[in-house]
Design an enzyme around this catalytic site. Structure first.
Site, mmCIF file in Angstrom:
data_model
loop_
_atom_site.group_PDB
_atom_site.id
_atom_site.type_symbol
_atom_site.label_atom_id
_atom_site.label_comp_id
_atom_site.label_asym_id
_atom_site.label_seq_id
_atom_site.Cartn_x
_atom_site.Cartn_y
_atom_site.Cartn_z
ATOM 1 N N THR A 183 -8.885 13.702 4.105
ATOM 2 C CA THR A 183 -7.947 14.668 3.525
ATOM 3 C C THR A 183 -8.692 15.902 3.019
ATOM 4 O O THR A 183 -8.255 17.034 3.222
ATOM 5 C CB THR A 183 -7.153 14.015 2.376
ATOM 6 O OG1 THR A 183 -6.358 12.968 2.932
ATOM 7 C CG2 THR A 183 -6.246 15.021 1.678
ATOM 8 N N GLU A 235 -10.106 5.066 -1.460
ATOM 9 C CA GLU A 235 -10.963 4.027 -2.026
ATOM 10 C C GLU A 235 -10.865 3.920 -3.535
ATOM 11 O O GLU A 235 -11.336 2.947 -4.116
ATOM 12 C CB GLU A 235 -12.431 4.323 -1.661
ATOM 13 C CG GLU A 235 -12.672 4.432 -0.168
ATOM 14 C CD GLU A 235 -14.041 5.039 0.140
ATOM 15 O OE1 GLU A 235 -14.888 4.312 0.674
ATOM 16 O OE2 GLU A 235 -14.244 6.233 -0.173
ATOM 17 N N GLN A 291 -3.720 4.700 7.577
ATOM 18 C CA GLN A 291 -3.703 5.442 6.314
ATOM 19 C C GLN A 291 -2.742 6.617 6.342
ATOM 20 O O GLN A 291 -2.467 7.214 5.307
ATOM 21 C CB GLN A 291 -5.121 5.880 5.935
ATOM 22 C CG GLN A 291 -5.632 7.165 6.590
ATOM 23 C CD GLN A 291 -6.136 6.971 8.004
ATOM 24 O OE1 GLN A 291 -5.583 6.230 8.814
ATOM 25 N NE2 GLN A 291 -7.195 7.667 8.339
ATOM 26 N N SER A 297 -3.133 9.517 8.276
ATOM 27 C CA SER A 297 -3.815 10.816 8.352
ATOM 28 C C SER A 297 -3.086 11.779 9.282
ATOM 29 O O SER A 297 -3.032 12.976 9.016
ATOM 30 C CB SER A 297 -5.265 10.640 8.795
ATOM 31 O OG SER A 297 -5.350 9.899 9.988
#
Lengths: 762, 762
Positions: free
Chosen positions: B532, B715, B489, B491
Site C-alpha cells: 500500500t 502485519e 489481502q 491489493s
C-alpha cells in the site's frame, strides 16, 4: 549510456526473431488453444444467395448426442441486443437475421465439445427460405431493383469514412468523388480520347491459417484469442456490441499464419463472443479452408477509364469510373473504394481528373481489404490503358510513362503533393533489370514472346494511430510492447531493429511482446503497409522517450550525459540493486486534412506513397494459350530498407500473391453459388507457377517522414504486376485482355478472335 | 477532464474486485494450469537431517512404466552449471548436492505425465547416507563444532544485506549489531537490572494453496507460472541462474491462495526451471500440504533481553541478544535478523541500547519471511519483559509503557526519527476497547481470569522499489499494471482505489492487470506491509503522470485545463476516432541511508513504522491448563484507511494467524525429524479457537509520506499479540510463560511449578 556508435541495427538483414521457433514447429497460434470446458462451434450456412428464412429446423441437430446447443440469431440477441457489426456500416448480423444475403452466409451454429459432432449435427439442420431475386454483378447492382439492404447504419468509426450513405434506396454504399480541374474541357481540348473498360475478378486471401477465434466470457470480462490483424479494433467493436468499457474486453493475438487483409475488423469474433456469453463457456470456431470463401474476399471491380491525350502522348484529362463489388456486407469496402479510388488515375500528372468510385452491394460473399487494397485492380486498368494509348499513338511505352509521371513537388489528383515517391527511379531500375534496351526475341510460329512493364502508386490509409511502449528492465534488457501483429512479414524483427537503433542494443536481444490489449497499447491495425511507418515511428518515439529518461536518471544521479555507464549500473545506483524500469512511450498519428467532400481534394490524403513497378517477359503457345512467365522483375520504393532481406521477402511474397490473382485465382459463381470453393478447383500459385527468372529488388529513396527513412513495402509489388503481365501478353499476341485472370482459355480465345477464327462451339 | 469532486474512492469500503469470481470458483490459480506435454515432478526427500549422500538408487523408479525421467543434481548441473540460489546467500542447491542438511530436503525428482505415477516411483528411490552430527538448537549452533555449511557465497542482491559473512567457520550467517549510547554504563547507572530469556517456536505459513510452479522453457525463453509473492525477484534470480537477460524470463502470477511471506524469493521455481530445461517440456511441481513443512518456515528464536530500569520505571539501558534459527538455508533469514533486530528493544525511548541479532544455521527446514518478519518473536520477549519489570517494581503496566513510549520526533534505537507512529493513540484505543478502567473479575477456585496488554513496533524493509503503469484506453477506461500480488489481502482493490482517486474514476471500473514480468513493471515483492505504501505511491505517481499527460493533450488541442471533456472525447479529437492511449508511469523508492556498519545507526532505517497493540482477556481452568480467550482486541495504526473493510480484514486475519503461533502451532522435532508434519497433528486455529469477543480496529493517524496518508497494515496486529495473551495468562495464574506456544500443557506445568507441585512422572 547510449553512445553514437555506427548503426548496429538499421539496414542489416537481422534474422527473424521468431525464425527458430517457427521452423521447429513451436510457434503459438490460436489453433493450439484449448480451454477447460471449451465448446466448438460449427456453422450451418445459407444454401441460397438471397431470401427470407421461413423456418429453421434444428431439432435433429439439437437431439444428437454430444450436442450442447444449437444457436440462432434470436439466442444471440438475448445477450447482444443489437447484433450488427462492421467497420463502415453496422450492416452485418452475427448470424443471419431473418434474411440471407449470400449463399454461404452463417445461419446457425452447433456447439459441442467434440468438433466432429458439431459438424455432423450442423449437417442435420434444414432451412426453408422464401427466395428473393438476387444481383451479383456490380454494374447491374448499380441500377437493379434488387435491394441487398433495406436500411443501413453508418458506423462512424473512422474519420476517413464520413460520407457514407445510410439509405437502402440503392445498392451503393459509398459514392466517392474526386474532381480536379475540368475533365470535360480536357477531353474537348485533347487530340485523342481513349476509353476502355477492365474487369478484375473476386478472389480469396487464402492464408495458410484459416480464420479461428476463441471467446471466453467470465464474470463480466471477455478474453478473445483470435487470429486478427487488428486487436485494438476488435476490442473497441466488441466492447461496443456488448456495451462494455474497453478494459473489460481483452484481445490476445499470437503469431498469425498469414492475414493479407482478411483478418481485419470483425470476422468470427462477434460470433464466438455471443456464443460464449450465451452458454457461459469458452467457445472456439475454426473455419475450414473451404469456409474461408464465405468470410471475406478481394473485390471484383469494373473500371471504365477514359483519357484525353495530346498527340505527343501527354495525358491532359482522365475520367475514372470504378465500381467495386462489395458483396453482401460492406466490411471495409467503402474505404477500399475511397483509397484505391483516389489513385485510380495512376501515377501520372494529369491536369483534369474526375473519379467516381462506387462501393456496391451484391448477393455475393463480402469483400474487404486484401493486400494492395484495390490498387492492383485500378492499376490493371490504368496501366493496360497506358499501353493501349501508346500503341494507338505509336509512342514508346516507356516514353509515354516518363512524360506523364508525377514529379516530386507536383500535386497528385487528390491535391496532395508528391513527396518521396521514387517513381522514376523505380522505372529506371525496372528497365535496367529487364535489359529493356537490348533487342528482344519475339518468337515465331506458335511460340510468341512479349514483354511488358507497368508502374503504380498507392495511398496509405490515413489518419491512423500507433502507440508503443519500450520497457528497459533492471539488467538493461528490453521489452517492446506493440500491437502490431507479426503474421509472417517480420514486423517483430523490424520493430526490434528500430528500438535497438535508438537504444544502441542488439535487435536480437529485444523481447517483442505480442498483441494483447491488456498489455500492448493501441494500434489501428496491421494493414495497408502502415506498420513500419506508423508503428515504426511510435517505436522510435518510445525508445527516444526511454533514452531521454535514462539521461534524466543520469542527471538525477549527478552523472554527465555521456557517462558510458550501462543502464543496469544506473538503475543499480538509483535503486541500490538490480531493480526498476525505464519506461518510454511513443504515440504517432500522421498529419491529416479532411478532404473536401465535394471534390475529394486534400493536402494530406496519404502519409506516404507506395510505389511499385513490375515488368515481365512471357512466352505463349498460341495453339493452346498456355503462358509461361520467363522473367518477372518487381521493383519497389522502400524508402530506406531497414532489413533488406525482409524487404525482399515482402516484394517477392506480394508479387507471387498478385501473380495468383493475375493468372489463375478466380471465384467462379453460377446463380450466386460458388462453383469452385475448394483449393482443388481454386488455383493459387504453386512452385511450378513461379517465373523462370524472378527478380525482386528495391530502390533506396529516403522517406523523409519515416523512421530512419523507411516506408512500408508490403503491397508495393502487387500494384502493377497484373498490367505488366497483361502488357507482355499483348506484346506477344497483339491483343490486350481486359478481364482478370489471364487464363490460357482467355488468351487462346483472344488470339482466335483477333485472328477472326471462331471458337469451336461458339 | 478530471475535476476536483469529493473523493469517490479513498476511505470507502469498495468491495474486492475479485470477490465475485472467487466465490463462484472461477479465480485463476497456478494449480489450474495444464500445458501440452507437461510433466509432473514428485520429490524424493532426505530421511536424515545431516549427511553425505553415498549412493542413490533410482533404477526401480526409472524402470517404472510411465516414468519419464528421474533427475538428480548432476542432471540439473548439466543445464545450470552453478545450481545454487538464495536472496542472501547462494547457499541452497536446486537438489541436494552431495550433502543433505535437513530431513525432508529434496534429493531427486521423478518426472511423469501422471503425477500419481511420479509419486509412486519417488517412493521406490533409495539413498544411502554417511550420517553427520547435526545441530538443531540455535543457541547450540552458535558454538557447535557441527558445520551446516563449509563455505558460503553472499548473494549481494539487496542493498540492506551488506555485512554477510561468507565463511563457514561458524554457523552464524549474519551477526547484526546495533549500538546506541553506552549500554553497560546504563546498566551501572540503573536502579534495577532485569534479564529474561524467551523462546519462540518454529512454525509454518500454511497457505490454503500449497507451493506450485510450472516452468516452460522453449527456444531460449522461459515462462514460469508460479504462486509467488515476488515475480520480479524470481525473474532476476532465475535469469542469474541461467545466465540469461531478464527479458528472456517471464514470470506470471495469477491470484494466490495465501502467501504470508512463504512464497517469496525462490521456492520451486529454480527446480522446475532446471527440469524443464533438461527435458524440453513443461514441468509442474505442486507440493502437498505436508510437504510445505520442508519448504520454508517461521524462525524459531531465542531472545535474551536485559534492561536497566530506574525505580520509577524509566528504562535507561537495554541489551538484546536475539538468536534466529534459520534452518539449513539462509533464505531471507539474514534480513529478518536485521529488520526484527533493530526494533527488538521495543517501541520505547531508551538512551542506551545494544542489540546483537544472529542468523544461525541449523539442521532444520529453512526459515524465512513470515507475516510480521520476526517482530512478533521479539515483541513476545520485550512485552513479556515489560510486564515482568512492572510486576517487579510494582508499577502500573500501562504507566510503565506510557512513560517509556517513543514520542514523535524522538530517535528510535536505530537513530531513525519516529514520525507518524501512533503508539500512544493505539494504546489509548486498546484501553478504551478493553474497558481497562473498569474493575475486572479475576475469578476464583479453578477458574481464573486475567487480562494483558502489549504494544509493538515494526520496521519496514528498505530500500525497496515499486513501479506502476496506468494506461487509459480510447474510451477512457483504465488498466492498472502492477506487480503486486493479490494473495487475498485485496491489493487489486486498494491500488484501483488509489488510481481512481487521482483520475476521478470509479475504482470498480479499473482493470488491474496481474503480475507478469512481460507485462507489469518491476516490484520488489508483495511483502512486509510494503505494497500500500510503496506500490500505492507508485500507482499514485503513475496516475498523476497520466493526468498530467491528459492536461498536455488538452493544451495541445487548444482546450483549457478544466474543459470538462471526458478523456474519450479528447482522444477522439486528437486521433479522429476512438483510439490511442494515455500512459502514465510511476516509480517509487523511499529515502534510504545505509546504516553505519559498526553501530547500525541510520537516519532512515524504515520508510514508515508499523504500529500495533493487542489486549486479551483469558479464562484458565487451572486443573487442566485449558485457556479460553474471552476477549481479544487488536488495534493498529492504519495511517488513513484507504478501504476500512479491507483494513479490518487485515487486522483480524493477521491476529488469527498470530493466535495460532501463540496458542497451538509448533513444529515438533525429535532428532531432527519432524514428528507432527501433518495438519492432523499440527494445529492451526479453527473457528472453535476464535476469541469469544473479537475486536479489530484501527486508529487514523495520517502517514505524511504515504499515498493519501496510508501505511501498510498487513502485519501490525501480529506484533504484540503473543505477549498480550501471555501477559493475560500471567495475570490469571501469576506466572509468566517464556516459551511459545502457550499450550494447556505448558500452562498447567507452570501452575504446578509455581505451586511447588511436582508433575506426575517428573
Amino acid at each position: 549510456m547510449v553512445t553514437a556508435l555506427p548503426s548496429r541495427s538499421i539496414g542489416r538483414s537481422v534474422q527473424r526473431l521468431e525464425a527458430r521457433e517457427k521452423v521447429t514447429g513451436r510457434t503459438e497460434y490460436v489453433h493450439h488453444i484449448k480451454l477447460p470446458g471449451m465448446l466448438h462451434g460449427k456453422i450451418f450456412r445459407s444454401t441460397i444467395p438471397h431470401g427470407r428464412i421461413k423456418s429453421l429446423d434444428v431439432s435433429a441437430a439439437q437431439a444428437m448426442e454430444g450436442v450442447f446447443r444449437v444457436v440462432t440469431i434470436d439466442d444471440i440477441r438475448s445477450v447482444i441486443p443489437h447484433p450488427y457489426y462492421g467497420p463502415a456500416f453496422h450492416d452485418q448480423p452475427i448470424l443471419a437475421d431473418g434474411k440471407v444475403r449470400f449463399a454461404g452466409e452463417p445461419v446457425a451454429v452447433v456447439l459441442a465439445a467434440d468438433p466432429r459432432i458439431a459438424e455432423e449435427a450442423a449437417g442435420l439442420i434444414t432451412a426453408e427460405y422464401e427466395e428473393l431475386p438476387a444481383v451479383y454483378d456490380e454494374i447491374e447492382a448499380m441500377t437493379s431493383d434488387v435491394r441487398v439492404h433495406d436500411e443501413l447504419k453508418p458506423a462512424a468509426t473512422f474519420p476517413d469514412l464520413q460520407h457514407l450513405k445510410g439509405r437502402g434506396d440503392t445498392n451503393i454504399a459509398l459514392d466517392y468523388k474526386l474532381v480536379r480541374g475540368d475533365v470535360e474541357a480536357g477531353f474537348s481540348a485533347a487530340d485523342h480520347v481513349f476509353e476502355h473498360t477492365f474487369r478484375a475478378q473476386q478472389a480469396m486471401h487464402t492464408p495458410m491459417e484459416p480464420f479461428v477465434s476463441v471467446a471466453d466470457v467470465q464474470d463480466g470480462r471477455l478474453t478473445l484469442h483470435t487470429a486478427s490483424q487488428g486487436p485494438s479494433f476488435v476490442r473497441i467493436e466488441i466492447a461496443r456490441l456488448l456495451g462494455w468499457p474497453e478494459n473489460r474486453v481483452r484481445v490476445k493475438v499470437p503469431h498469425l499464419g498469414g492475414g493479407f487483409g482478411g483478418k481485419l475488423y470483425i470476422k468470427l469474433e462477434a460470433l464466438v463472443t455471443g456464443l460464449s456469453l450465451l452458454v457461459g463457456r469458452p467457445v472456439k470456431i475454426s473455419l475450414t479452408m473451404e469456409e474461408q470463401f464465405f468470410m471475406v474476399t478481394k473485390h471484383a471491380c469494373t473500371f471504365t477509364i477514359k483519357s484525353g491525350v495530346n498527340k505527343d502522348g501527354k495525358i491532359i484529362a482522365r475520367r475514372c469510373k470504378v465500381v467495386w463489388n462489395g458483396g453482401a456486407y460492406a466490411d471495409i469496402g467503402p474505404r477500399v473504394t475511397q483509397k484505391a479510388g483516389f489513385t485510380s488515375a495512376g501515377p501520372y500528372d494529369i491536369e483534369n481528373v474526375a473519379i467516381d468510385s462506387y462501393a456496391v452491394y451484391t448477393n455475393r460473399p463480402p469483400a474487404g481489404a486484401l493486400r494492395g487494397f484495390g490498387a492492383p485492380q485500378t492499376a490493371w486498368a490504368y496501366e493496360s490503358h497506358t499501353d493501349l494509348i501508346a500503341e494507338a499513338l505509336n509512342i514508346d511505352k516507356i516514353q509515354i510513362r516518363r512524360m506523364n509521371l508525377l514529379q516530386e513537388g507536383r500535386p497528385q489528383a487528390s491535391g496532395t503533393i508528391v513527396q518521396d515517391a521514387a517513381l522514376e527511379k523505380v522505372l529506371d531500375h525496372l528497365l535496367d533489370r529487364m535489359n529493356w534496351h537490348l533487342p528482344f526475341d519475339k518468337g515465331s510460329g506458335s511460340i510468341r514472346r512479349g514483354r511488358g512493364i507497368a508502374i503504380g502508386i498507392k495511398g496509405i490509409t490515413s489518419p491512423t494511430t500507433s502507440v508503443a511502449i519500450v520497457n528497459l528492465y533492471g539488467d538493461g534488457s528490453c521489452g517492446l510492447y506493440i500491437g502490431t501483429v507479426d503474421m509472417g512479414q517480420g514486423s517483430d524483427t523490424v520493430m526490434a531493429q528500430i528500438a535497438a537503433e535508438v537504444l544502441n542494443l542488439d535487435p536480437e536481444s529485444i523481447r517483442v511482446i505480442h498483441p494483447d490489449t491488456d498489455v500492448t497499447p493501441y494500434d489501428m491495425g496491421t494493414l495497408g503497409s502502415r506498420s513500419t511507418f506508423h508503428m515504426g515511428t511510435a517505436v522510435r518515439l518510445a525508445a527516444e522517450d526511454a533514452k531521454r529518461k535514462i539521461g534524466e536518471l543520469a542527471s538525477e544521479l549527478g552523472l554527465p550525459p555521456n557517462n558510458n555507464l550501462p543502464l543496469s549500473e544506473l538503475l543499480r545506483k538509483k535503486y541500490g540493486m538490480q531493480a526498476g524500469n525505464i519506461i518510454g512511450t511513443g504515440s504517432f498519428i500522421p498529419a491529416y486534412k479532411k478532404p473536401d467532400p465535394e471534390t475529394g481534394q486534400s493536402l494530406a490524403a496519404t502519409p506516404f506513397w507506395g510505389v511499385g513497378g513490375n515488368a515481365a517477359e512471357v512466352e505463349i503457345d498460341t495453339e493452346t494459350g498456355r503462358v509461361t512467365i520467363t522473367k518477372l522483375v518487381n521493383v519497389v520504393d522502400a524508402g530506406v530498407a531497414l532489413n533488406p532481406q525482409l524487404v525482399k521477402l515482402q516484394i517477392s511474397g506480394a508479387a507471387i500473391m498478385q501473380l495468383g490473382f493475375t493468372m489463375t485465382e478466380n471465384m467462379v459463381f453460377r446463380d450466386g453459388q460458388l462453383t469452385n470453393g475448394s483449393l482443388a478447383d481454386y488455383k493459387i500459385p504453386s512452385l511450378l507457377d513461379m517465373p523462370r527468372e524472378f527478380v525482386n529488388e528495391y530502390v533506396v529513396s529516403r522517406q523523409s517522414t519515416g523512421p530512419f527513412g523507411a516506408k512500408g513495402v508490403g503491397e508495393s509489388s502487387t500494384i502493377a504486376l497484373s498490367p505488366a503481365i497483361g502488357n507482355a501478353i499483348a506484346d506477344a499476341i497483339g491483343v490486350h485482355l481486359t478481364d482478370l485472370p489471364l487464363t490460357p482459355e482467355s488468351i487462346f480465345r483472344a488470339i482466335q478472335i483477333k485472328n477472326g477464327t471462331p471458337l469451336a462451339g461458339e
